[in-house]
Write an enzyme that holds these catalytic residues in place. Sequence first.
Site, PDB file in Angstrom:
ATOM      1  CG  ASP A   1      -6.824   7.889  -2.337  1.00 51.08           C
ATOM      2  OD1 ASP A   1      -7.569   6.993  -2.292  1.00 51.08           O
ATOM      3  OD2 ASP A   1      -7.566   8.957  -3.346  1.00 51.08           O
ATOM      4  N   GLY A   2      -5.415   5.841  -4.227  1.00 50.94           N
ATOM      5  CA  GLY A   2      -4.715   5.409  -5.328  1.00 50.94           C
ATOM      6  C   GLY A   2      -4.309   4.190  -5.524  1.00 50.94           C
ATOM      7  CG  ASN A   3      -2.634   2.282  -2.863  1.00 49.37           C
ATOM      8  OD1 ASN A   3      -1.065   2.758  -2.282  1.00 49.37           O
ATOM      9  ND2 ASN A   3      -2.924   3.117  -1.604  1.00 49.37           N
ATOM     10  N   GLY A   4      -5.231   0.997  -5.598  1.00 46.09           N
ATOM     11  CA  GLY A   4      -5.909  -0.226  -5.887  1.00 46.09           C
ATOM     12  C   GLY A   4      -5.787  -0.047  -7.054  1.00 46.09           C
ATOM     13  CE  LYS A   5      -8.561   5.193  -8.347  1.00 49.92           C
ATOM     14  NZ  LYS A   5      -9.381   4.725  -7.153  1.00 49.92           N
ATOM     15  CB  THR A   6      -1.547   2.264  -8.208  1.00 56.27           C
ATOM     16  OG1 THR A   6      -2.297   3.783  -8.691  1.00 56.27           O
ATOM     17  CG2 THR A   6      -0.135   2.513  -9.697  1.00 56.27           C
ATOM     18  N   GLY A   7      -2.312  -0.959  -8.715  1.00 54.02           N
ATOM     19  CA  GLY A   7      -2.347  -2.119  -8.583  1.00 54.02           C
ATOM     20  C   GLY A   7      -2.718  -2.776  -9.413  1.00 54.02           C
ATOM     21  NE  ARG A   8      -8.667  -2.282  -9.342  1.00 53.56           N
ATOM     22  CZ  ARG A   8      -8.995  -2.164  -8.188  1.00 53.56           C
ATOM     23  NH1 ARG A   8      -9.044  -2.571  -7.024  1.00 53.56           N
ATOM     24  NH2 ARG A   8      -9.505  -1.038  -7.849  1.00 53.56           N
TER      25      ARG A   8
ATOM     26  CG  HIS B   1      -2.695   0.368   1.059  1.00 51.99           C
ATOM     27  ND1 HIS B   1      -3.507  -0.659  -0.029  1.00 51.99           N
ATOM     28  CD2 HIS B   1      -3.273   1.133   1.427  1.00 51.99           C
ATOM     29  CE1 HIS B   1      -4.289  -0.336   0.031  1.00 51.99           C
ATOM     30  NE2 HIS B   1      -4.465   1.286   0.612  1.00 51.99           N
TER      31      HIS B   1
END
Length: 407
Positions: free
Chosen positions: A237-244, A233
């Site tokens: 902010d924006g971890n999920g979208k960056t991770g995908r 993490h």
Amino acid sequence: MTVIEVPVPSLDSEELSWSPVNPDMLSRREVQRQPGIYRAALVPEIAGWEVHLPAEMHADVDDATGALARVDGFAAGKLGAGDRIGSPMPAILLRTESASSSQIEQLTTSALQLALAAIDETTKANATTVLGNVHAMETAIGVSGEISLQSILDMHRALLKSDRMMASEAGRFREQQVWIGPGGSGPLLADFVPPAHRRIPPAMEDLVEFIAREDLPVLVQAAVAHAQFETIHPFADGNGKTGRALVHAILKEKGLVTTSVIPISAGLLTDIGAYFAALGAFRSGDAGPIIAQFTRAARFASHTGRQLMDELLTMLHEMEQALAGVRRDSSTWTLLPTLIAQPVVNLSFVAAELGTNQVTALRAIDTLVDRGILLEATGRRRNRVWRQPGVLSVLDAFADSARRSGR
């Protein structure tokens, strides 16, 4: 469903002390409740992880990998350099994947609003936020050479640079503690507390080293790298979208998907609960569930992605039929593929796309309106916007199908 375990190093933790950062903004009760000792994750290294996939899972991964390769080949056959569509189809698939990735975090927008955002014709916050995810995906698949810390920071910068509230955090690792789940203004009651910010750089360097390996099944590598990224993490902010987005960078860098962006997030969207549970299992030492989620999502994405391309090609054919009798060398024909990638246009966009003046652009638009290909969407005399209803309907139906599949 059979549960297949794939051991991976599990998290440890460390005790840290917490006190409210802005106590003046909290109630007296919250100020009294917040201070205390909490446990933050210590993320294990995975660069040297020895992968042992059970035969059943290995076969599943191979099947899903083959499905991705086949749909990428299908896209290449339809969208090669000499094809009539060229780049618009990859562009709309990328936008579709970005919207699906955002929906996982309950951030929804219609195809119309997202297309309006792309030409700066909407004030809808969700649409402009999803457009930021489109830019992050574009950056991800535009990475040349090996994936690096800098390329991951670039993805994040593209995601948040236009976010008024978070622009100052764009493209840099967080410098504060974050947490997931309940907890109000502190991590003491959180479901998961990622590592302290000082531990992010070495953890990310280890992740980049893991991504550079060439001895792993690519889909397994993408799934595990994604789960490790979400565990670290690294951003405020924006971890999920960056991770995908990182998943697509890996698939492209490894040569599995080279032509287009296959909507894997749409596959994850069909069972969000299982996706988040798989991330939890990974942190507890089992990579099996997250690998299973990605193989399932890859198969779903391959099937529905091909359907989406077929339906958009059908829409293009219908538009071509509607233009029967119009000279093939006219600017009106030039616009048809553009309407696949950008099904909402204004005069400035069309003029720029055609490389011409607004008089010529308006003439092309008027022809498309006369043939029923475009509909004027504002009712205004000035600053008008036109939409292609068939393409918008196909895109919204695709988004709805992913959501319905998860019910």
